[in-house]
Design an enzyme around this catalytic site. Structure first.
Site, mmCIF file in Angstrom:
data_model
loop_
_atom_site.group_PDB
_atom_site.id
_atom_site.type_symbol
_atom_site.label_atom_id
_atom_site.label_comp_id
_atom_site.label_asym_id
_atom_site.label_seq_id
_atom_site.Cartn_x
_atom_site.Cartn_y
_atom_site.Cartn_z
ATOM 1 N N TYR A 5 -1.921 -1.099 10.567
ATOM 2 C CA TYR A 5 -1.996 -1.425 9.139
ATOM 3 C C TYR A 5 -0.675 -1.073 8.459
ATOM 4 C CZ TYR A 5 -3.541 -1.230 4.249
ATOM 5 O OH TYR A 5 -3.668 -1.418 2.899
ATOM 6 N N SER A 17 0.859 -1.171 0.000
ATOM 7 C CA SER A 17 0.000 0.000 0.000
ATOM 8 C C SER A 17 0.903 1.231 0.000
ATOM 9 C CB SER A 17 -0.877 0.008 1.258
ATOM 10 O OG SER A 17 -1.491 1.264 1.466
#
Length: 271
Positions: A145, A132
């Site tokens: 995350y 990401s």
């Protein structure tokens, strides 16, 4: 020769888009997911096998891959399974944190470890790990995350060094925002009243107006296809206009200046 790709987390979003793209390009596709009984689209496509796989279940994972490798040659593996845990660190339970690490990090490590001897012995293969933009740049309410995605990025770079001598490529595709149901089925979170104002400001980035500017899953899938087929010895593929802009700005002005820019945007809020 018709090639085969193995994909985790193929039930929706980016994973499904990737499976469909490779199938359309003539590949055999092994699309894995936790609940294949619910899949109705990929099961209708030729040369696509839908298989049950939970990346957090070590025994199931190893048995499934071992069986697949006795029947099929695998050329590319895409570690896509994952979800977002969003909120201030103080709000998370230990179980939420462990689950995030088990899925986003340990799942990637287990899949990679299981395929490594196969690719090493063949002296070829491509391992693609989906991270990401938050695996390259930290952001508030994304601490755990980002921890998993930063870890996958570093893991991938290190494995790339280990496997280079065997002709195996390890690559990272780091998307920015994607127009999927990430904010629904692929998201977990928690709230803490001390961080309410911060959380509200962050959530502005997930408004329908902002989401409309994000990349489509199909666009990111094309980047994955490029990484799988371009033959380049390239580690990171930053995908999506927003991710590319952020990454380029960070590299241009320097990490510390970029950190201060982001931090100042949130420090200015009223306490």
């Amino acid at each position: 020769m018709q090639k085969t790709i193995f994909i985790t987390g193929a039930s929706s979003g980016l994973g499904k888009a990737t499976a469909k793209l490779f199938q359309n390009h003539g590949w055999n596709v092994i699309a894995t997911m936790r609940n294949p009984e619910n899949e109705t689209e990929l099961t209708r496509l030729e040369n696509v096998s839908v298989i049950k796989l939970d990346v957090t279940n070590k025994e199931e994972l190893e048995e499934t891959i071992t069986q697949i490798l006795t029947e099929t040659e695998i050329h590319v593996v895409v570690n896509n399974a994952g979800y977002g845990l969003v909120g201030p660190l103080e709000a998370f339970t230990d179980e939420q944190i462990k689950k995030q690490i088990e899925t986003n990090l340990m799942g990637v490590i287990r899949i990679t470890k299981t395929f490594t001897p196969y690719f090493r012995e063949r002296k070829e293969g491509v391992l693609i790990n989906i991270t990401s933009s938050f695996g390259l740049i930290g952001f508030p309410t994304c601490s755990i995350y980002s921890a998993t995605k930063f870890a996958v990025d570093g893991f991938s770079e290190s494995m790339g060094y280990e496997l280079a001598q065997f002709g195996v490529h390890v690559k990272v595709v780091a998307p920015g925002g994607i127009q999927t149901d990430f904010a629904g089925r692929s998201l977990d979170g928690a709230q803490h009243k001390a961080y309410q104002q911060l959380t509200e400001k962050v959530q502005e980035g997930y408004s329908p107006e902002q989401m409309a500017n994000y990349s489509k899953s199909e666009d990111i899938a094309h980047v994955i296809y490029e990484a799988a087929t371009d033959g380049k010895d390239q580690l990171r593929y930053v995908a999506g206009k927003d991710a590319i802009a952020l990454y380029n700005e960070r590299n241009t002005i320097g990490v510390e200046n970029h950190v201060q820019k982001i931090k100042s945007a949130f420090i200015k809020m009223e306490n």
